[in-house]
Design an enzyme around this catalytic site. Structure first.
Site, PDB file in Angstrom:
ATOM      1  N   ILE A  12       0.844  -1.213   0.000  1.00  0.00           N
ATOM      2  CA  ILE A  12       0.000   0.000   0.000  1.00  0.00           C
ATOM      3  C   ILE A  12       0.871   1.252   0.000  1.00  0.00           C
ATOM      4  O   ILE A  12       0.589   2.232  -0.695  1.00  0.00           O
ATOM      5  CB  ILE A  12      -0.958   0.018   1.215  1.00  0.00           C
ATOM      6  CG1 ILE A  12      -1.727  -1.308   1.316  1.00  0.00           C
ATOM      7  CG2 ILE A  12      -1.951   1.176   1.093  1.00  0.00           C
ATOM      8  CD1 ILE A  12      -2.566  -1.448   2.575  1.00  0.00           C
ATOM      9  N   THR A 116      -5.496  -0.648  11.002  1.00  0.00           N
ATOM     10  CA  THR A 116      -6.336  -1.674  10.381  1.00  0.00           C
ATOM     11  C   THR A 116      -7.646  -1.886  11.138  1.00  0.00           C
ATOM     12  O   THR A 116      -7.705  -1.670  12.363  1.00  0.00           O
ATOM     13  CB  THR A 116      -5.542  -3.005  10.332  1.00  0.00           C
ATOM     14  OG1 THR A 116      -6.438  -4.081  10.072  1.00  0.00           O
ATOM     15  CG2 THR A 116      -4.848  -3.321  11.653  1.00  0.00           C
ATOM     16  N   ASP A 117      -8.648  -2.371  10.429  1.00  0.00           N
ATOM     17  CA  ASP A 117      -9.930  -2.718  11.076  1.00  0.00           C
ATOM     18  C   ASP A 117      -9.773  -3.877  12.063  1.00  0.00           C
ATOM     19  O   ASP A 117     -10.621  -4.092  12.921  1.00  0.00           O
ATOM     20  CB  ASP A 117     -11.007  -3.044  10.030  1.00  0.00           C
ATOM     21  CG  ASP A 117     -10.671  -4.213   9.100  1.00  0.00           C
ATOM     22  OD1 ASP A 117      -9.581  -4.807   9.232  1.00  0.00           O
ATOM     23  OD2 ASP A 117     -11.517  -4.534   8.230  1.00  0.00           O
ATOM     24  N   GLU A 118      -8.643  -4.619  11.932  1.00  0.00           N
ATOM     25  CA  GLU A 118      -8.489  -5.818  12.769  1.00  0.00           C
ATOM     26  C   GLU A 118      -8.326  -5.476  14.245  1.00  0.00           C
ATOM     27  O   GLU A 118      -8.518  -6.327  15.107  1.00  0.00           O
ATOM     28  CB  GLU A 118      -7.320  -6.674  12.258  1.00  0.00           C
ATOM     29  CG  GLU A 118      -7.526  -7.035  10.804  1.00  0.00           C
ATOM     30  CD  GLU A 118      -6.634  -8.139  10.266  1.00  0.00           C
ATOM     31  OE1 GLU A 118      -6.153  -8.970  11.048  1.00  0.00           O
ATOM     32  OE2 GLU A 118      -6.434  -8.157   9.046  1.00  0.00           O
ATOM     33  N   TYR A 141      -0.814 -10.158  15.400  1.00  0.00           N
ATOM     34  CA  TYR A 141      -0.685  -9.019  14.473  1.00  0.00           C
ATOM     35  C   TYR A 141      -1.551  -7.851  14.934  1.00  0.00           C
ATOM     36  O   TYR A 141      -1.084  -6.719  15.064  1.00  0.00           O
ATOM     37  CB  TYR A 141      -1.076  -9.448  13.049  1.00  0.00           C
ATOM     38  CG  TYR A 141      -1.409  -8.285  12.118  1.00  0.00           C
ATOM     39  CD1 TYR A 141      -0.416  -7.398  11.703  1.00  0.00           C
ATOM     40  CD2 TYR A 141      -2.711  -8.084  11.654  1.00  0.00           C
ATOM     41  CE1 TYR A 141      -0.715  -6.323  10.859  1.00  0.00           C
ATOM     42  CE2 TYR A 141      -3.024  -7.026  10.815  1.00  0.00           C
ATOM     43  CZ  TYR A 141      -2.027  -6.146  10.416  1.00  0.00           C
ATOM     44  OH  TYR A 141      -2.336  -5.086   9.586  1.00  0.00           O
ATOM     45  N   LYS A 145      -0.661  -4.005  16.181  1.00  0.00           N
ATOM     46  CA  LYS A 145      -1.176  -2.790  15.542  1.00  0.00           C
ATOM     47  C   LYS A 145      -1.894  -1.915  16.578  1.00  0.00           C
ATOM     48  O   LYS A 145      -1.720  -0.696  16.607  1.00  0.00           O
ATOM     49  CB  LYS A 145      -2.155  -3.142  14.410  1.00  0.00           C
ATOM     50  CG  LYS A 145      -1.520  -3.750  13.173  1.00  0.00           C
ATOM     51  CD  LYS A 145      -0.529  -2.868  12.456  1.00  0.00           C
ATOM     52  CE  LYS A 145      -1.128  -1.626  11.834  1.00  0.00           C
ATOM     53  NZ  LYS A 145      -0.068  -0.841  11.113  1.00  0.00           N
ATOM     54  N   PRO A 196      -5.437 -23.004  -0.873  1.00  0.00           N
ATOM     55  CA  PRO A 196      -5.736 -23.530   0.459  1.00  0.00           C
ATOM     56  C   PRO A 196      -6.716 -22.648   1.240  1.00  0.00           C
ATOM     57  O   PRO A 196      -6.328 -21.614   1.782  1.00  0.00           O
ATOM     58  CB  PRO A 196      -4.356 -23.547   1.139  1.00  0.00           C
ATOM     59  CG  PRO A 196      -3.598 -22.438   0.471  1.00  0.00           C
ATOM     60  CD  PRO A 196      -4.144 -22.278  -0.917  1.00  0.00           C
TER      61      PRO A 196
HETATM   62  P1  NAD Z   1       3.529  -4.844   3.312  1.00  0.00           P
HETATM   63  O1  NAD Z   1       3.981  -5.993   4.152  1.00  0.00           O
HETATM   64  O2  NAD Z   1       3.412  -5.019   1.839  1.00  0.00           O
HETATM   65  O3  NAD Z   1       4.498  -3.590   3.552  1.00  0.00           O
HETATM   66  C1  NAD Z   1       5.089  -3.297   4.790  1.00  0.00           C
HETATM   67  C2  NAD Z   1       6.370  -2.506   4.500  1.00  0.00           C
HETATM   68  O4  NAD Z   1       6.949  -2.111   5.749  1.00  0.00           O
HETATM   69  C3  NAD Z   1       7.448  -3.332   3.773  1.00  0.00           C
HETATM   70  O5  NAD Z   1       7.965  -2.575   2.693  1.00  0.00           O
HETATM   71  C4  NAD Z   1       8.508  -3.574   4.833  1.00  0.00           C
HETATM   72  O6  NAD Z   1       9.817  -3.709   4.308  1.00  0.00           O
HETATM   73  C5  NAD Z   1       8.356  -2.322   5.689  1.00  0.00           C
HETATM   74  N1  NAD Z   1       8.849  -2.502   7.077  1.00  0.00           N
HETATM   75  C6  NAD Z   1       8.556  -3.512   7.936  1.00  0.00           C
HETATM   76  N2  NAD Z   1       9.193  -3.319   9.113  1.00  0.00           N
HETATM   77  C7  NAD Z   1       9.870  -2.143   8.987  1.00  0.00           C
HETATM   78  C8  NAD Z   1      10.694  -1.395   9.862  1.00  0.00           C
HETATM   79  N3  NAD Z   1      10.959  -1.821  11.117  1.00  0.00           N
HETATM   80  N4  NAD Z   1      11.240  -0.232   9.425  1.00  0.00           N
HETATM   81  C9  NAD Z   1      10.995   0.210   8.157  1.00  0.00           C
HETATM   82  N5  NAD Z   1      10.230  -0.466   7.283  1.00  0.00           N
HETATM   83  C10 NAD Z   1       9.666  -1.629   7.690  1.00  0.00           C
HETATM   84  O7  NAD Z   1       2.155  -4.386   3.955  1.00  0.00           O
HETATM   85  P2  NAD Z   1       0.941  -3.536   3.401  1.00  0.00           P
HETATM   86  O8  NAD Z   1      -0.170  -4.447   3.099  1.00  0.00           O
HETATM   87  O9  NAD Z   1       1.410  -2.574   2.380  1.00  0.00           O
HETATM   88  O10 NAD Z   1       0.537  -2.746   4.721  1.00  0.00           O
HETATM   89  C11 NAD Z   1       0.989  -1.424   4.970  1.00  0.00           C
HETATM   90  C12 NAD Z   1       0.317  -0.883   6.223  1.00  0.00           C
HETATM   91  O11 NAD Z   1      -1.096  -0.879   6.034  1.00  0.00           O
HETATM   92  C13 NAD Z   1       0.581  -1.719   7.470  1.00  0.00           C
HETATM   93  O12 NAD Z   1       0.762  -0.853   8.555  1.00  0.00           O
HETATM   94  C14 NAD Z   1      -0.692  -2.533   7.630  1.00  0.00           C
HETATM   95  O13 NAD Z   1      -0.922  -2.866   8.976  1.00  0.00           O
HETATM   96  C15 NAD Z   1      -1.725  -1.558   7.113  1.00  0.00           C
HETATM   97  N6  NAD Z   1      -2.950  -2.181   6.569  1.00  0.00           N
HETATM   98  C16 NAD Z   1      -2.853  -3.163   5.627  1.00  0.00           C
HETATM   99  C17 NAD Z   1      -4.030  -3.719   5.126  1.00  0.00           C
HETATM  100  C18 NAD Z   1      -3.992  -4.822   4.082  1.00  0.00           C
HETATM  101  O14 NAD Z   1      -5.022  -5.444   3.840  1.00  0.00           O
HETATM  102  N7  NAD Z   1      -2.885  -5.069   3.430  1.00  0.00           N
HETATM  103  C19 NAD Z   1      -5.278  -3.280   5.586  1.00  0.00           C
HETATM  104  C20 NAD Z   1      -5.308  -2.257   6.543  1.00  0.00           C
HETATM  105  C21 NAD Z   1      -4.147  -1.712   7.019  1.00  0.00           C
HETATM  106  P1  TYD Z   2      -5.288 -12.512   4.709  1.00  0.00           P
HETATM  107  O1  TYD Z   2      -5.166 -12.057   3.296  1.00  0.00           O
HETATM  108  O2  TYD Z   2      -4.138 -13.214   5.340  1.00  0.00           O
HETATM  109  O3  TYD Z   2      -5.716 -11.219   5.545  1.00  0.00           O
HETATM  110  P2  TYD Z   2      -6.270 -11.116   7.086  1.00  0.00           P
HETATM  111  O4  TYD Z   2      -5.971 -12.372   7.790  1.00  0.00           O
HETATM  112  O5  TYD Z   2      -5.450  -9.967   7.590  1.00  0.00           O
HETATM  113  O6  TYD Z   2      -7.718 -10.802   6.960  1.00  0.00           O
HETATM  114  O7  TYD Z   2      -6.549 -13.458   4.822  1.00  0.00           O
HETATM  115  C1  TYD Z   2      -7.829 -13.038   4.390  1.00  0.00           C
HETATM  116  C2  TYD Z   2      -8.794 -14.151   4.711  1.00  0.00           C
HETATM  117  O8  TYD Z   2      -8.468 -15.287   3.898  1.00  0.00           O
HETATM  118  C3  TYD Z   2      -8.716 -14.632   6.146  1.00  0.00           C
HETATM  119  O9  TYD Z   2     -10.026 -14.975   6.585  1.00  0.00           O
HETATM  120  C4  TYD Z   2      -7.853 -15.874   6.074  1.00  0.00           C
HETATM  121  C5  TYD Z   2      -8.178 -16.435   4.709  1.00  0.00           C
HETATM  122  N1  TYD Z   2      -7.089 -17.172   4.050  1.00  0.00           N
HETATM  123  C6  TYD Z   2      -7.287 -18.477   3.558  1.00  0.00           C
HETATM  124  O10 TYD Z   2      -8.398 -19.030   3.681  1.00  0.00           O
HETATM  125  N2  TYD Z   2      -6.259 -19.130   2.966  1.00  0.00           N
HETATM  126  C7  TYD Z   2      -5.021 -18.561   2.832  1.00  0.00           C
HETATM  127  O11 TYD Z   2      -4.079 -19.219   2.292  1.00  0.00           O
HETATM  128  C8  TYD Z   2      -4.821 -17.212   3.307  1.00  0.00           C
HETATM  129  C9  TYD Z   2      -3.480 -16.553   3.185  1.00  0.00           C
HETATM  130  C10 TYD Z   2      -5.894 -16.568   3.905  1.00  0.00           C
END
Ligand code: NAD
Ligand code: TYD
Length: 333
Positions: A12, A116-118, A141, A145, A196
């Site tokens: 993101i 995050t919503d989590e 996780y 957060k 899976p």
């Molecule tokens: P991602 O794992 O793709 O990216 C995380 C980035 O953070 C990576 O580039 C990693 O190298 C960097 N990083 C990790 N530890 C670090 C540190 N100590 N110092 C500097 N850089 C570091 O994750 P993402 O999906 O892009 O998520 C980005 C943010 O958005 C996170 O804070 C996550 O909690 C939040 N978020 C993600 C989602 C989702 O569905 N992906 C939803 C809501 C919120």
């Molecule tokens: P994920 O993308 O890991 O996000 P989060 O756990 O943060 O919501 O998983 C999304 C949903 O998909 C979650 O309910 C777990 C499920 N899931 C599977 O069923 N199989 C998989 O291999 C993965 C990675 C996730």
């Protein structure tokens, strides 16, 4: 405006950095380049990438010089990995956020914490989480957060910094590391490998396209009221089994690839966000329908094998471990 985007080499954060560039802002990224950080996500852009850790005050201070805002995406982000071991999660989310805020209190920089919503926990019995709801995280996780989030109101109140929190829902789109549901299933389906599905597959997530998420974070950065939390959700709740079936249809894969496997320990059944506040105060709402965003995302993975094949083959990991080794020898700034 010059903006420091921490974690901006990840999924993101890299979309957000590119979005700011398109708006005419100047962007510097501080990223540790963990397994999910990927310089290829920023290739061909004007973004300045500094490799470093948000837990390192010197790296933070050096990189933030001249920045009017900091948007913190840096985190360990995968629930399954947090179940295997959560130490890095606690360190980056808690110590890292604190390190950034310690810098912010000495400057005029505005701060946005991407959460995050989590953190609201499981909503199996219905309803949607609002910003005023209590935190009830249930995976290592989401605990990490939530712990990071707790710093923000304390620093706003104690030091008068300008800061907001965004809480986004499950995000998908190009460049997402293929360990999360959608990119893992898309790439497996394209390769004819099993998908899976955990447990009965009836868990529900509220899907948000990455550009909609970034638009929400940008609205908070530019117009959010300090001290406030803003939910940024897709408003599109879908069962995992339906996501999997759509991916099979979009890729033309064999439906028998869908395999039920053991459930994730402590698996949250449902997340749901009320985003009325972001719409009312900031005029933000998601615009990409899930069917459309998913089709675009699957098409991107189909066309972008050079991006994900090195990750799935282990080549990307190899580079990651080599960097870690170089880091210990003091070769990486
Ligand atoms: P991602 O794992 O793709 O990216 C995380 C980035 O953070 C990576 O580039 C990693 O190298 C960097 N990083 C990790 N530890 C670090 C540190 N100590 N110092 C500097 N850089 C570091 O994750 P993402 O999906 O892009 O998520 C980005 C943010 O958005 C996170 O804070 C996550 O909690 C939040 N978020 C993600 C989602 C989702 O569905 N992906 C939803 C809501 C919120
Ligand atoms: P994920 O993308 O890991 O996000 P989060 O756990 O943060 O919501 O998983 C999304 C949903 O998909 C979650 O309910 C777990 C499920 N899931 C599977 O069923 N199989 C998989 O291999 C993965 C990675 C996730």
């Amino acid at each position: 405006m010059r903006v420091l985007v921490t974690g901006g080499a990840g999924f993101i954060g890299s979309h957000f950095a590119k979005r700011l560039l398109r708006s005419g802002d100047d962007v510097v990224v501080l990223d540790k380049l963990t397994y999910s950080g990927n310089p290829a996500n920023l290739e061909g852009t004007e973004v300045e990438l500094v490799v470093g850790d948000i837990c390192d005050p010197r790296a933070v201070e050096r990189t933030a010089k001249g920045c009017e805002a900091i948007v913190n995406f840096a985190a360990e982000t995968h629930v399954d990995r947090s179940i295997l071991g959560a130490t890095d999660f606690g360190r980056t989310e808690f110590v890292g956020t604190q390190t950034l805020l310690e810098l912010v209190r000495k400057t005029e920089a505005r701060y946005v914490q991407v959460s995050t919503d989590e953190v609201y926990g499981d909503l199996e019995t219905g309803g949607s989480s609002r910003e005023s709801d209590p935190l009830c995280p249930s995976s290592p996780y989401s605990v990490a957060k939530a712990a990071g989030d707790l710093h923000i109101p304390a620093y706003v109140r104690t030091f008068g910094i300008q800061a907001c929190i965004t809480r986004g829902s499950n995000t998908y789109g190009p460049n997402q590391y293929p360990e999360k549901l959608i990119p893992l299933f898309a790439t497996n389906a394209l390769d004819g490998k099993p998908l899976p599905l955990y447990g009965d597959g009836k868990q529900i997530r509220d899907w948000l396209y990455v550009e909609d998420h970034c638009a929400g974070i940008e609205a908070v950065l530019r117009r959010g009221r300090s001290g406030e939390i803003y939910n940024i959700g897709g408003g599109q709740e879908v069962e995992n089994i339906e996501v999997a079936e759509r991916i099979i249809e979009l890729t033309g894969a064999d439906p028998l690839l869908l395999q039920h496997v053991d459930d994730r320990p402590g698996h949250d059944r449902r997340y749901s966000l009320s985003c009325e506040k972001a719409t009312r105060e900031l005029g933000w709402e998601p615009v990409v329908p899930f069917t459309e965003g998913l089709a675009q995302t699957v098409a991107w993975y189909d066309e972008s094998r050079p991006w994900w094949e090195p990750i799935k083959s282990g080549e990307h990991y190899q580079a990651y471990y080599e960097r870690q080794y170089a880091d210990r020898l003091g070769n990486v700034e």
